[in-house]
Design a protein around this motif. Structure first.
Motif, mmCIF file in Angstrom:
data_model
loop_
_atom_site.group_PDB
_atom_site.id
_atom_site.type_symbol
_atom_site.label_atom_id
_atom_site.label_comp_id
_atom_site.label_asym_id
_atom_site.label_seq_id
_atom_site.Cartn_x
_atom_site.Cartn_y
_atom_site.Cartn_z
ATOM 1 N N LEU A 235 0.805 -1.296 -0.463
ATOM 2 C CA LEU A 235 -0.018 -0.087 0.057
ATOM 3 C C LEU A 235 0.767 1.084 -0.216
ATOM 4 N N TRP A 236 2.055 0.780 0.861
ATOM 5 C CA TRP A 236 2.909 2.321 0.739
ATOM 6 C C TRP A 236 3.331 2.730 -0.583
ATOM 7 N N ILE A 237 3.620 1.640 -1.428
ATOM 8 C CA ILE A 237 4.393 1.772 -2.631
ATOM 9 C C ILE A 237 3.205 2.582 -3.707
ATOM 10 N N VAL A 238 2.111 1.378 -3.755
ATOM 11 C CA VAL A 238 0.513 2.200 -4.358
ATOM 12 C C VAL A 238 0.470 3.986 -4.051
ATOM 13 N N ARG A 239 0.581 3.863 -2.918
ATOM 14 C CA ARG A 239 -0.156 4.971 -2.188
ATOM 15 C C ARG A 239 1.440 6.497 -2.712
ATOM 16 N N THR A 240 2.685 6.256 -3.289
ATOM 17 C CA THR A 240 3.267 7.198 -2.920
ATOM 18 C C THR A 240 4.143 7.139 -4.646
ATOM 19 N N GLY A 241 3.476 5.812 -4.920
ATOM 20 C CA GLY A 241 4.344 5.695 -6.148
ATOM 21 C C GLY A 241 5.764 5.612 -6.608
ATOM 22 N N SER A 242 6.482 5.627 -5.432
ATOM 23 C CA SER A 242 8.229 5.972 -5.562
ATOM 24 C C SER A 242 8.043 3.865 -5.873
ATOM 25 N N PRO A 243 9.757 4.033 -6.826
ATOM 26 C CA PRO A 243 10.246 2.643 -7.276
ATOM 27 C C PRO A 243 10.355 1.513 -5.579
ATOM 28 N N TRP A 244 10.868 0.763 -5.819
ATOM 29 C CA TRP A 244 10.191 -0.264 -4.876
ATOM 30 C C TRP A 244 11.908 -0.048 -4.033
ATOM 31 N N ARG A 245 12.755 -0.297 -4.607
ATOM 32 C CA ARG A 245 14.298 0.812 -4.026
ATOM 33 C C ARG A 245 14.381 1.441 -2.772
ATOM 34 N N ASP A 246 13.018 2.067 -3.365
ATOM 35 C CA ASP A 246 12.734 3.245 -2.199
ATOM 36 C C ASP A 246 11.924 3.457 -1.062
ATOM 37 N N PHE B 290 9.925 -1.647 6.041
ATOM 38 C CA PHE B 290 8.079 -2.940 5.813
ATOM 39 C C PHE B 290 9.681 -3.944 5.204
ATOM 40 N N GLY B 291 11.012 -3.781 5.412
ATOM 41 C CA GLY B 291 11.942 -5.316 5.786
ATOM 42 C C GLY B 291 13.215 -4.744 4.368
ATOM 43 N N ASN B 292 13.680 -5.811 4.074
ATOM 44 C CA ASN B 292 14.852 -5.614 2.601
ATOM 45 C C ASN B 292 12.971 -5.335 1.312
ATOM 46 N N TRP B 293 13.529 -4.093 0.498
ATOM 47 C CA TRP B 293 12.747 -3.898 0.179
ATOM 48 C C TRP B 293 12.928 -4.653 -1.677
ATOM 49 N N ASN B 294 13.830 -5.942 -1.982
ATOM 50 C CA ASN B 294 13.516 -7.082 -2.689
ATOM 51 C C ASN B 294 13.177 -8.534 -2.116
ATOM 52 N N SER B 295 13.223 -8.508 -0.921
ATOM 53 C CA SER B 295 12.192 -9.746 -0.655
ATOM 54 C C SER B 295 10.657 -9.089 -0.459
ATOM 55 N N VAL B 296 10.702 -7.888 -0.054
ATOM 56 C CA VAL B 296 9.073 -7.387 -0.376
ATOM 57 C C VAL B 296 9.032 -7.933 -1.654
ATOM 58 N N TYR B 297 9.497 -6.896 -2.784
ATOM 59 C CA TYR B 297 9.394 -6.636 -4.515
ATOM 60 C C TYR B 297 9.201 -8.527 -4.866
ATOM 61 N N LYS B 298 10.063 -9.688 -3.564
ATOM 62 C CA LYS B 298 9.774 -10.928 -4.649
ATOM 63 C C LYS B 298 8.351 -11.627 -3.669
ATOM 64 N N ARG B 299 8.072 -10.999 -2.618
ATOM 65 C CA ARG B 299 6.929 -11.642 -2.475
ATOM 66 C C ARG B 299 5.158 -10.889 -3.160
ATOM 67 N N TYR B 300 5.546 -9.604 -3.701
ATOM 68 C CA TYR B 300 4.432 -9.708 -4.132
ATOM 69 C C TYR B 300 4.412 -10.212 -5.894
ATOM 70 N N ARG B 301 5.536 -10.352 -6.550
ATOM 71 C CA ARG B 301 5.781 -10.818 -7.690
ATOM 72 C C ARG B 301 4.959 -12.060 -7.441
ATOM 73 N N ARG B 302 5.196 -12.741 -6.442
ATOM 74 C CA ARG B 302 5.431 -14.509 -6.101
ATOM 75 C C ARG B 302 3.361 -14.628 -6.221
ATOM 76 N N TRP B 303 2.918 -12.923 -5.515
ATOM 77 C CA TRP B 303 0.952 -13.300 -5.433
ATOM 78 C C TRP B 303 0.683 -12.366 -6.382
ATOM 79 N N VAL B 304 1.370 -11.756 -7.321
ATOM 80 C CA VAL B 304 1.192 -11.232 -8.197
ATOM 81 C C VAL B 304 0.611 -12.806 -9.198
#
Length: 121
Positions: free
Chosen positions: A40-51, A56-70
């Motif tokens: 929700l923070w990424i969606v709300r701000t429109g920031s890249p995952w690296r920011d 929230f934890g390691n951005w890369n781990s969160v991104y990988k989990r997001y991709r698995r859910w997608v």
């Protein structure tokens, strides 16, 4: 800590549909609520995952989990389960919603018009 977006009541509705909860087979997720808050923070701000803030934890781990859910269509299942709106009465009334005059299709620019009756001037 970053201000959270979801209230406890909203999270109570979302929690049963998250993957990796205690009742699921396989690995249990560390913190589903924090993951949803990160998305929700990424969606709300429109920031890249690296920011993504470190809270929230390691951005890369969160991104990988997001991709698995997608890829597993988890978000669409979540949205469909939470969508309880009846769209039978949803409509757009043309008397209320007006188009801006720039969008009405008229040609733009300054137009100098000749009067129909020049003698009247």
């Amino acid at each position: 800590m970053t201000r959270l977006t979801l209230s406890d009541a909203q999270w109570a509705k979302i929690a049963p549909y998250c993957a990796g909860k205690e009742t699921d087979v396989g690995r249990t997720a560390v913190n589903n609520r924090l993951f949803i808050e990160a998305v929700l923070w990424i969606v709300r701000t429109g920031s890249p995952w690296r920011d993504l803030p470190p809270e929230f934890g390691n951005w890369n781990s969160v991104y990988k989990r997001y991709r698995r859910w997608v890829k597993s269509d988890r978000f669409s299942k979540l949205f469909n389960a939470l969508n309880d709106s009846d769209l039978e009465y949803a409509m757009i009334d043309g008397t209320i919603v007006k188009v801006h005059r720039h969008g009405q299709g008229a040609k733009g620019g300054l137009v100098i018009r000749q009067l129909a009756n020049q003698e009247a001037v």
